[in-house]
Design a protein around this motif. Sequence first.
Motif: not given
Length: 756
Positions: A53-67
């Motif tokens: 659990k972090t406060d960067l949920d949107l960035q995590q999924y954007s990063f996963i999508n891009q990778m």
Amino acid sequence: MQDKIICLPKRVQPSQNHSSVSNVSQAVASTTPLPPPKPSPTNPATVEMKGLKTDLDLQQYSFINQMCYERALHWYAKYFPYLVLIHTLVFMLCSNFWFKFPGSSSKIEHFISILGKCFDSPWTTRALSEVSGEDSEEKDNRKNNMSRSNTIQSGPEGSLVNSQSLKSIPEKFVVDKSTAGALDKKEGEQAKALFEKVKKFRLHVEEGDILYAMYVRQTVLKVIKFLIIIAYNSALVSKVQFTVDCNVDIQDMTGYKNFSCNHTMAHLFSKLSFCYLCFVSIYGLTCLYTLYWLFYRSLREYSFEYVRQETGIDDIPDVKNDFAFMLHMIDQYDPLYSKRFAVFLSEVSENKLKQLNLNNEWTPDKLRQKLQTNAHNRLELPLIMLSGLPDTVFEITELQSLKLEIIKNVMIPATIAQLDNLQELSLHQCSVKIHSAALSFLKENLKVLSVKFDDMRELPPWMYGLRNLEELYLVGSLSHDISKNVTLESLRDLKSLKILSIKSNVSKIPQAVVDVSSHLQKMCVHNDGTKLVMLNNLKKMTNLTELELVHCDLERIPHAVFSLLSLQELDLKENNLKSIEEIVSFQHLRKLTVLKLWHNSITYIPEHIKKLTSLERLAFSHNKIEVLPSHLFLCNKIRYLDLSYNDIRFIPPEVGVLQSLQYFSITCNKVESLPDELYFCKKLKTLKIGKNSLSVLSPKIGNLLFLSYLDVKGNHFEILPPELGDCRALKRAGLVVEDALFETLPSDVREQMKAE
């Protein structure tokens, strides 16, 4: 759709990945934290998924999508739109490059421009209308001949003629003849300019095949490109999938390693790829057909055989290289363009246009203004440096003499028969062809023919058959080599020939002249300084009355001349005569009345000239004579005596014996005084005593009542005798004298001379 791919963590069974359970418990959930799933009673072994659990949920999924997009998605699925764009640009470049490249685009644009003007030109309509007006039987014969020739020709030799060029042209091209017949001067000039443009364009374009080579290369490139696209697209289209598994080692940041991704454009790309393959296949098949068309037959050669057979314009030339290729291309659009364009490749068509323009320019009224009377007292029409012979000439029925000078490719038509009064024809540096009917007319009517030429090939071969020709004048070189051998054909068919003049470079009398010697009455040989030898053939000209041997480098009077018993006039001008002792032999020529030995190097006149009692005209001017023998004046029939331009100092008083004398000239000598006996020659009309050393003019000049011309200029006179007033026929225009000396005459005498 903003997202190219959407990924979610993938649940992993313990049996599949037991070692990773501890790591999963430490993972971080993407987007909003996932609530821990409750244990299922039916599946107690299921592991609860918990992320970091972090406060960067949107960035995590954007990063996963891009990778996952970069590492898990197949490259074909990723770059399909860009591949389509690149391939389309390549196809466009291949198809349009030759329209932009300067070396090819200029040719294409110029060709299209000329083609459109040729298609719309009124002259094209007129030329084809003449064909459409042919007799149907002639057309049927031409079609039969065409089909027969196409049947006979086969194999590689006949491929050019058997090509499908223009085969789709309608056989009948119907035009309004009233419109076709009207071609004004402006339209004629425009058509003339088109002929020149087509000539220059053909000369330039036929030199190379850059258009053909460029078109072949771009077509081959498109075919290769098509095969590559079909090959790899067919193999990789299945790689475009809606669901993609993604395994990325990033659990230290997200808490998960396995993801299940949804390719949002996969369904669309899959459908588009199949459509794209269909379109490319259609385009590729078109390219394959084009390639087949290029190599099925030679497009660097173009035959107008079909047009020649259909129109009857037989001189339309076949073309090659880029010119031929462009004509093949335009045939794919409309073969009628090539047919109408072919009119401007025909020299016959161009000559017809020139003739039409010529007729418009030279109307009968304009030609009548040029009529004049020539030396033979005939009404003559001189035409100089025209592009041809106007047909309007043959409307001037009063014409007696036609003079053509520096006109190339003259065609004398059958309409010359309209000139009932035509008797004389002069051709100066003209190449002439003649219609058979016109030749028949000239054989019956032509009396005088004059031909001036630079080359023997300009001599019209039909002149040897003019059986009623009476006078023939030839001016030009008759010898091709240093030996001066003459190549003139036989004149034996000229049964009526009486006068023959040759101004050339002959070294002997041509055999062709000997063939007409029996009825020849006058012969003139004017050489360019070439020595004339072997004159024995002159003896055969028994009926000769006049003979001129000018500038022939003669050193003695030819002995053959003394055998011409019918001779009346002899002119030996501009030779190298120094002694004329053999002049005594002229006494046997009882009919000899004119003897011209001027422009030679004669130093004295033999005394036995007195035996030439029949002489009436005697010319010794431009020699080196110093003394006049008194025996000269025993030739008492002399009416004309020219002794000018010599070194004479004294005029014997025996000159008074010449009671028939009408012309006497001693201009440019060294005479100091005139004998009074000269004024006994009361029939004297012309007296030239200028440029001497005279100081006194005798008053007895008043005895010359018939004197109409007197030249005294260039002497040492101080006064003119008033007795000149007794010469009633003498007017001011006939008195050549200094103005100051003329003023010494009494005023009444001056007024009398000035009066008309």
